[in-house]
Design a protein around this motif. Structure first.
Motif, PDB file in Angstrom:
ATOM      1  N   ILE A 174      -9.041   0.464  14.420  1.00 12.88           N
ATOM      2  CA  ILE A 174     -10.087   0.860  13.094  1.00 12.88           C
ATOM      3  C   ILE A 174     -11.152   1.636  13.836  1.00 12.88           C
ATOM      4  O   ILE A 174     -11.986   2.211  12.962  1.00 12.88           O
ATOM      5  N   SER A 175     -11.378   1.604  15.036  1.00 14.02           N
ATOM      6  CA  SER A 175     -12.402   2.716  15.711  1.00 14.02           C
ATOM      7  C   SER A 175     -12.031   4.142  15.728  1.00 14.02           C
ATOM      8  O   SER A 175     -12.745   5.031  15.855  1.00 14.02           O
ATOM      9  N   ARG A 176     -10.708   4.325  15.355  1.00 14.56           N
ATOM     10  CA  ARG A 176     -10.251   5.817  15.450  1.00 14.56           C
ATOM     11  C   ARG A 176      -9.433   5.876  14.002  1.00 14.56           C
ATOM     12  O   ARG A 176      -8.412   5.495  13.731  1.00 14.56           O
ATOM     13  N   PRO A 177     -10.079   6.718  13.256  1.00 15.38           N
ATOM     14  CA  PRO A 177      -9.636   7.051  11.988  1.00 15.38           C
ATOM     15  C   PRO A 177      -8.087   7.653  12.009  1.00 15.38           C
ATOM     16  O   PRO A 177      -7.854   8.455  12.849  1.00 15.38           O
ATOM     17  N   GLY A 178      -7.117   7.159  11.206  1.00 14.87           N
ATOM     18  CA  GLY A 178      -5.912   7.789  11.218  1.00 14.87           C
ATOM     19  C   GLY A 178      -5.763   9.330  10.841  1.00 14.87           C
ATOM     20  O   GLY A 178      -4.722   9.778  10.865  1.00 14.87           O
ATOM     21  N   SER A 179      -6.769   9.624   9.839  1.00 13.73           N
ATOM     22  CA  SER A 179      -6.988  11.037   9.402  1.00 13.73           C
ATOM     23  C   SER A 179      -8.353  11.437   8.950  1.00 13.73           C
ATOM     24  O   SER A 179      -9.196  10.757   9.105  1.00 13.73           O
ATOM     25  N   SER A 180      -8.481  12.739   8.948  1.00 13.89           N
ATOM     26  CA  SER A 180      -9.712  13.164   8.680  1.00 13.89           C
ATOM     27  C   SER A 180     -10.495  12.602   7.428  1.00 13.89           C
ATOM     28  O   SER A 180     -11.814  12.601   7.461  1.00 13.89           O
ATOM     29  N   THR A 181      -9.743  12.181   6.633  1.00 16.19           N
ATOM     30  CA  THR A 181     -10.218  11.961   5.109  1.00 16.19           C
ATOM     31  C   THR A 181     -10.578  10.367   5.184  1.00 16.19           C
ATOM     32  O   THR A 181     -11.369   9.822   4.306  1.00 16.19           O
ATOM     33  N   GLU A 182     -10.026   9.626   6.528  1.00 16.06           N
ATOM     34  CA  GLU A 182      -9.978   8.094   6.161  1.00 16.06           C
ATOM     35  C   GLU A 182     -11.348   7.487   6.066  1.00 16.06           C
ATOM     36  O   GLU A 182     -11.658   6.603   5.425  1.00 16.06           O
ATOM     37  N   LYS A 183     -12.332   8.221   6.843  1.00 17.32           N
ATOM     38  CA  LYS A 183     -13.748   7.730   7.007  1.00 17.32           C
ATOM     39  C   LYS A 183     -14.341   7.871   5.718  1.00 17.32           C
ATOM     40  O   LYS A 183     -15.529   7.328   5.660  1.00 17.32           O
ATOM     41  N   GLN A 184     -13.857   8.789   4.705  1.00 19.24           N
ATOM     42  CA  GLN A 184     -14.580   8.713   3.492  1.00 19.24           C
ATOM     43  C   GLN A 184     -14.159   7.504   2.254  1.00 19.24           C
ATOM     44  O   GLN A 184     -14.655   7.682   1.315  1.00 19.24           O
ATOM     45  N   TRP A 185     -13.275   6.740   2.713  1.00 17.34           N
ATOM     46  CA  TRP A 185     -12.519   5.971   1.989  1.00 17.34           C
ATOM     47  C   TRP A 185     -13.622   5.015   1.425  1.00 17.34           C
ATOM     48  O   TRP A 185     -14.432   4.293   2.180  1.00 17.34           O
ATOM     49  N   PRO A 186     -13.647   4.550   0.243  1.00 14.24           N
ATOM     50  CA  PRO A 186     -14.542   3.256  -0.349  1.00 14.24           C
ATOM     51  C   PRO A 186     -14.341   2.085   0.668  1.00 14.24           C
ATOM     52  O   PRO A 186     -13.166   1.663   0.846  1.00 14.24           O
ATOM     53  N   TRP A 187     -15.183   1.339   1.273  1.00 11.15           N
ATOM     54  CA  TRP A 187     -14.863   0.287   2.042  1.00 11.15           C
ATOM     55  C   TRP A 187     -13.901  -0.928   1.608  1.00 11.15           C
ATOM     56  O   TRP A 187     -13.205  -1.349   2.009  1.00 11.15           O
ATOM     57  N   ALA A 188     -14.217  -1.081   0.059  1.00  9.71           N
ATOM     58  CA  ALA A 188     -13.299  -2.367  -0.540  1.00  9.71           C
ATOM     59  C   ALA A 188     -11.814  -1.853  -0.453  1.00  9.71           C
ATOM     60  O   ALA A 188     -10.870  -2.576  -0.218  1.00  9.71           O
ATOM     61  N   GLU A 189     -11.552  -0.524  -0.637  1.00  9.77           N
ATOM     62  CA  GLU A 189     -10.165   0.006  -0.708  1.00  9.77           C
ATOM     63  C   GLU A 189      -9.571  -0.082   0.646  1.00  9.77           C
ATOM     64  O   GLU A 189      -8.368  -0.354   0.902  1.00  9.77           O
ATOM     65  N   PHE A 190     -10.370   0.278   1.661  1.00  4.87           N
ATOM     66  CA  PHE A 190     -10.035   0.177   3.276  1.00  4.87           C
ATOM     67  C   PHE A 190      -9.625  -0.941   3.531  1.00  4.87           C
ATOM     68  O   PHE A 190      -8.779  -1.400   4.129  1.00  4.87           O
ATOM     69  N   LEU A 191     -10.559  -2.108   3.340  1.00  5.25           N
ATOM     70  CA  LEU A 191     -10.131  -3.414   3.629  1.00  5.25           C
ATOM     71  C   LEU A 191      -9.085  -3.854   2.630  1.00  5.25           C
ATOM     72  O   LEU A 191      -8.258  -4.848   3.017  1.00  5.25           O
ATOM     73  N   MET A 192      -8.935  -3.765   1.554  1.00  2.90           N
ATOM     74  CA  MET A 192      -7.950  -4.194   0.564  1.00  2.90           C
ATOM     75  C   MET A 192      -6.655  -3.841   1.124  1.00  2.90           C
ATOM     76  O   MET A 192      -5.602  -4.659   1.017  1.00  2.90           O
ATOM     77  N   ALA A 193      -6.617  -2.555   1.627  1.00  2.00           N
ATOM     78  CA  ALA A 193      -5.219  -1.968   2.211  1.00  2.00           C
ATOM     79  C   ALA A 193      -4.892  -2.965   3.385  1.00  2.00           C
ATOM     80  O   ALA A 193      -3.664  -3.410   3.472  1.00  2.00           O
TER      81      ALA A 193
END
Length: 311
Positions: A174-193
Motif C-alpha cells: 500500500i506504500s507503493r501505488p500500483g499505477s500513476s492514478t491510484e493515489k487519486q482514488w477516493p479513499w472509500a473506493e480504495f478501501l472498498m476494493a
C-alpha cells in the motif's frame, strides 16, 4: 530529529488502539463464534457499511478492473489471510505468544523492504526495533522476563507468525501505488476494493470451515454488539488510518507503532478486568516510544524515498 507529523502519529495511534480492542474482543468471542466465521461476518458487515461511499469501484469504468491482480493480493494479504490467521491463532495460542510474535513485525518489515523493495535498513532502525521489542517483552511478561523460559510453541504461534509476515508485505504494497492514478482514488473506493475482495477470500476460507463442520455462531445482543464494533473500528477506521499513517511515515516506521498493540491490549484487558496499570506498563511504553523515535530520525532515511499515496 524525528520526521513524524502529528496527524501521522494520531492516525497510527488510533489504528493500534482499535486493533488492541480487536484482540480483546476476539478473545471474548472465543466459544461464541468460530474464527473464520467471525472474520467473514466482520468483513461482510464492513463492506455493507462502506458500500454507500465506495460503490463506484464496481462500475465497469472503475480503475479496479485495470488493477485487479494487485487488489486480489491486497485483499488476500491485508483483509483475508491476516484476519483469518489472527482469529485462528487466538483459539490455541496464549496472549503472550500471539502478541510477542506479532511484535516481530518491524524486523520483518525491515527484512522485506531490503529483500523486495531495495530499501536497506539503517543502524538506527535496527536499534529502534530492538529497543521497541524489549518494551513489548516487558509488557507481555509483566516485568518478569524469566517467564519467557516457560513459553511453549503451539499451532497458533505459527498462524500469527505467518499473519505478521503477510501484513508486512501488505504494508509495503500500500506504500507503493500500483499505477500513476491510484493515489487519486477516493479513499472509500480504495478501501472498498480491499474490503470486498478480502471478504471474498474469507468466504473461500469459510467454505472449508463449513465443510469440516467447525463453523458456528451464537447470535445474541452481546455478540452482535461486539461484531458491530470490530466491523467499524478495527476494520474500516483502522485500515483507513493505517493507510494514512503508512503514507506519512513509511511502512517500516509505521510498523514500530504496531508494537503498541500489546501494551494497549494489556491496558484494555486491565480496564475490563479491573486490573489497574502497573509501573512496568510505563517503562514498556517509554521503551516502545523510544524505539519509534530512534527509527524515525533522518539518519534512518530509507523511508524518505517511499512515494506518497492516498489510500
Amino acid at each position: 530529529m524525528p520526521q513524524l507529523a502529528l496527524p501521522t502519529v494520531f492516525y497510527l495511534l488510533v489504528a493500534t488502539v482499535l486493533w488492541a480492542g480487536n484482540a480483546v474482543v476476539g478473545r471474548m468471542l472465543v466459544g461464541s463464534v468460530s474464527p473464520i466465521t467471525l472474520s467473514a461476518v466482520r468483513w461482510g458487515l464492513a463492506a455493507l457499511i462502506l458500500l454507500p461511499l465506495g460503490w463506484r469501484i464496481f462500475m465497469p469504468s472503475s480503475p479496479l478492473w485495470q488493477n485487479k491482480k494487485r487488489f486480489l493480493m491486497l485483499g488476500l494479504l491485508g483483509v483475508g489471510s491476516y484476519n483469518v490467521l489472527l482469529y485462528l491463532a487466538l483459539q490455541t495460542s496464549t496472549a503472550i505468544n500471539v502478541t510477542l510474535i506479532g511484535a516481530s513485525m518491524p524486523i520483518w518489515m525491515l527484512f522485506i523492504g531490503a529483500a523486495f523493495y531495495e530499501t536497506k535498513p539503517g543502524i538506527l532502525q535496527l536499534t529502534g526495533a530492538i529497543v521497541s521489542l524489549v518494551g513489548v517483552t516487558i509488557v507481555l511478561t509483566r516485568g518478569e522476563l524469566s517467564s519467557l523460559l516457560s513459553m511453549e510453541m503451539v499451532a497458533g504461534d505459527l498462524f500469527i507468525m505467518l499473519a505478521t509476515i503477510l501484513w508486512a508485505f501488505y504494508s509495503w504494497m500500500i506504500s507503493r501505488p500500483g499505477s500513476s492514478t491510484e493515489k487519486q482514488w477516493p479513499w472509500a473506493e480504495f478501501l472498498m476494493a480491499q474490503v470486498m475482495i478480502g471478504f471474498l477470500w474469507t468466504m473461500l476460507f469459510e467454505g472449508f470451515e463449513v465443510a469440516t463442520g467447525f463453523a458456528f455462531i451464537e447470535l445474541n445482543p452481546w455478540t452482535i454488539s461486539l461484531i458491530i464494533f470490530i466491523a467499524i473500528g478495527p476494520s474500516l477506521i483502522s485500515y483507513r488510518f493505517w493507510g494514512l499513517g503508512v503514507n506519512g511515515a513509511g511502512p517500516t516506521v509505521a510498523a514500530f507503532f504496531a508494537n503498541l498493540i500489546p501494551l494497549f491490549t494489556a491496558l484494555l484487558s486491565g480496564l475490563i478486568l479491573g486490573d489497574p496499570p502497573q509501573l512496568f506498563h510505563a517503562l514498556a511504553f517509554a521503551l516502545i516510544v523510544l524505539g519509534i523515535l530512534v527509527s524515525s530520525t533522518k539518519k534512518s532515511g530509507s523511508q524518505a524515498s517511499v512515494p506518497p499515496k492516498n489510500p
